[in-house]
Enzyme design. Structure first.
Site, PDB file in Angstrom:
ATOM      1  N   GLY A   1      15.891 102.570 -35.360  1.00 42.09           N
ATOM      2  CA  GLY A   1      16.923 103.293 -36.102  1.00 42.09           C
ATOM      3  C   GLY A   1      17.107 104.724 -35.629  1.00 42.09           C
TER       4      GLY A   1
ATOM      5  N   GLN B   1       7.009 100.841 -21.776  1.00 41.92           N
ATOM      6  CA  GLN B   1       7.321  99.818 -22.790  1.00 41.92           C
ATOM      7  C   GLN B   1       8.028  98.627 -22.130  1.00 41.92           C
ATOM      8  OE1 GLN B   1       8.717 100.576 -26.933  1.00 41.92           O
ATOM      9  NE2 GLN B   1      10.734 100.159 -26.112  1.00 41.92           N
TER      10      GLN B   1
ATOM     11  N   GLN C   1      15.408 102.457 -20.051  1.00 40.22           N
ATOM     12  CA  GLN C   1      14.530 102.911 -18.965  1.00 40.22           C
ATOM     13  C   GLN C   1      13.668 104.102 -19.386  1.00 40.22           C
ATOM     14  OE1 GLN C   1      16.280 103.797 -15.057  1.00 40.22           O
ATOM     15  NE2 GLN C   1      14.750 105.415 -14.854  1.00 40.22           N
ATOM     16  N   LYS C   2      14.134 104.875 -20.358  1.00 34.12           N
ATOM     17  CA  LYS C   2      13.347 106.040 -20.778  1.00 34.12           C
ATOM     18  C   LYS C   2      11.941 105.604 -21.192  1.00 34.12           C
ATOM     19  CE  LYS C   2      13.557 108.776 -24.549  1.00 34.12           C
ATOM     20  NZ  LYS C   2      12.164 108.951 -24.853  1.00 34.12           N
TER      21      LYS C   2
ATOM     22  N   GLY D   1      21.956 106.830 -26.609  1.00 37.73           N
ATOM     23  CA  GLY D   1      21.096 105.960 -25.797  1.00 37.73           C
ATOM     24  C   GLY D   1      21.094 104.539 -26.349  1.00 37.73           C
ATOM     25  N   HIS D   2      20.957 104.436 -27.678  1.00 41.16           N
ATOM     26  CA  HIS D   2      21.009 103.101 -28.299  1.00 41.16           C
ATOM     27  C   HIS D   2      22.407 102.507 -28.125  1.00 41.16           C
ATOM     28  CE1 HIS D   2      17.795 105.086 -30.818  1.00 41.16           C
ATOM     29  NE2 HIS D   2      17.185 103.988 -30.460  1.00 41.16           N
TER      30      HIS D   2
ATOM     31  N   MET E   1      18.044 111.532 -23.897  1.00 42.37           N
ATOM     32  CA  MET E   1      18.294 111.334 -25.330  1.00 42.37           C
ATOM     33  C   MET E   1      17.102 110.630 -25.966  1.00 42.37           C
ATOM     34  SD  MET E   1      22.253 110.420 -25.646  1.00 42.37           S
ATOM     35  CE  MET E   1      23.486 111.556 -25.017  1.00 42.37           C
ATOM     36  N   SER E   2      16.759 111.081 -27.167  1.00 47.04           N
ATOM     37  CA  SER E   2      15.637 110.503 -27.907  1.00 47.04           C
ATOM     38  C   SER E   2      15.810 110.830 -29.378  1.00 47.04           C
ATOM     39  CB  SER E   2      14.329 111.136 -27.406  1.00 47.04           C
ATOM     40  OG  SER E   2      13.291 110.913 -28.338  1.00 47.04           O
ATOM     41  N   SER E   3      15.387 109.902 -30.225  1.00 44.92           N
ATOM     42  CA  SER E   3      15.456 110.171 -31.668  1.00 44.92           C
ATOM     43  C   SER E   3      14.602 111.388 -32.019  1.00 44.92           C
ATOM     44  CB  SER E   3      14.950 108.975 -32.460  1.00 44.92           C
ATOM     45  OG  SER E   3      15.699 107.843 -32.131  1.00 44.92           O
TER      46      SER E   3
HETATM   47  O1  PAF Z   1      11.742 101.463 -28.428  1.00 45.42           O
HETATM   48  C1  PAF Z   1      11.679 101.326 -29.665  1.00 45.42           C
HETATM   49  O2  PAF Z   1      12.525 101.810 -30.406  1.00 45.42           O
HETATM   50  C2  PAF Z   1      10.510 100.535 -30.260  1.00 45.42           C
HETATM   51  O3  PAF Z   1       9.344 100.744 -29.546  1.00 45.42           O
HETATM   52  C3  PAF Z   1      10.818  99.043 -30.416  1.00 45.42           C
HETATM   53  C4  PAF Z   1      11.046  98.369 -29.076  1.00 45.42           C
HETATM   54  C5  PAF Z   1      12.039  98.836 -31.299  1.00 45.42           C
HETATM   55  C6  PAF Z   1       9.632  98.335 -31.092  1.00 45.42           C
HETATM   56  O4  PAF Z   1       9.363  98.866 -32.348  1.00 45.42           O
END
Ligand code: PAF
Length: 293
Positions: A31, A153, A148-149, A36-37, A184-186
């Site tokens: 959320g 992960q 990619q950021k 970026g999202h 960009m990052s939350s």
């Molecule tokens: O990248 C994120 O926002 C989180 O690590 C994810 C992949 C939704 C898992 O909680």
């Protein structure tokens, strides 16, 4: 756009999409959505027939010293962005259903989770892999999108998908940047105005190494020292490393393959990460293919 909260509702809604023969794309998020999202969701919409987005702030990927309760949230704004971007299903699972009491089964990622952030956030990728595996089981997407950021992960998830034969393809979408270059990052919302200026030194450090690389510099130590010279603005540097873009193992000597230069640092009390892909093959420059394909 349909909003679903329970796994049972989600399964019925996804089944209906499948029965129409639709290719289902999935964007898992925590959320507080930003551009970026949005770029992940746009990519998903362009490559799939139906887009499922999940919003769940996953407690198992936060360590006790990280403030889970402080994680920014704005469900109303997230919902309207998803609606605008043509999301078919917005999945908002309840913590109780994701982690019922006495939950005890986790995915344990291997070596790929050990370097870089793995050193500083013990258990983080175990939590990420576990929640993503659960979400994949619930949504059963054809294709899932990650940024990619969060380079490590994506490597952990690609490895998990391959090792556990999960029936999903993983797409990695390039990092979105503010006009001045900050990734960009939350978490950027935590930065005060003065910290925001200093945070810029992270992307400048990466760009400095990239520009030397493009001019022919291949010495790993030299590329790292150019980046380090620019990192004046951070309060605590966790790492600035050159790693093999597939295995994430450190690269020393000459850079003769596709590598990632990765930084994690605190600016004030905000932990920021960023990376760039450097490839001796001009066609692969900046293009990420982390982890096993
Ligand atoms: O990248 C994120 O926002 C989180 O690590 C994810 C992949 C939704 C898992 O909680």
């Amino acid at each position: 756009m349909r909003l679903v909260r329970s796994v049972a509702e989600l399964r019925i809604a996804v089944k209906a999409l499948r029965e129409q023969g639709l290719r289902i794309g999935f964007v898992p998020t925590m959320g507080f959505l930003h551009e970026g999202h949005a770029s992940l969701i746009r990519q998903c919409a362009s490559r799939c027939d139906a887009t499922v987005v999940s919003i769940f702030v996953n407690p198992t990927q936060f360590s006790p010293n990280e403030d889970l309760a402080k994680y920014p949230q704005d469900l109303e704004a997230d919902q309207s962005l998803c609606l605008k971007l043509g999301v078919s299903l917005l999945f908002l699972p309840e913590a109780q259903e994701m982690y019922p009491s006495n939950f005890q089964t986790f995915i344990e990622p291997g070596r790929v989770a050990e370097p870089l952030c793995g050193k500083y956030r013990p258990g983080h990728f175990r939590g990420v892999a576990t929640v993503v595996a659960k979400l994949f089981n619930m949504v059963q997407p054809d294709l899932a999108f990650f940024g990619q950021k969060d380079l490590q992960q994506t490597a952990v998830i690609k490895r998990m998908v391959r090792d556990l034969n999960l029936p999903v393809d993983i797409a990695v979408v390039p990092t979105m940047r503010e006009p001045d270059g900050l990734a960009m990052s939350s978490r950027n919302v935590y930065l005060g105005p003065e910290e925001r200026k200093r945070a810029l030194s992270i992307s400048l450090a990466l760009f400095s190494a990239e520009s030397a690389f493009k001019s022919g510099e291949r010495g790993a130590a030299r590329l790292l020292s150019l980046a380090l010279e620019c990192l004046w603005g951070v309060d605590e540097l966790q790492y600035c490393e050159l790693v093999d873009a597939s295995s994430l193992e450190p690269v020393v000597g000459l850079v003769d393959r596709t590598v990632a230069i990765c930084v994690a640092a605190f600016v004030g009390s905000t932990r920021l990460i960023d990376n760039l892909i450097l490839s001796p093959n001009p066609e692969a420059q900046g293009i990420l293919s982390v982890g096993p394909d």
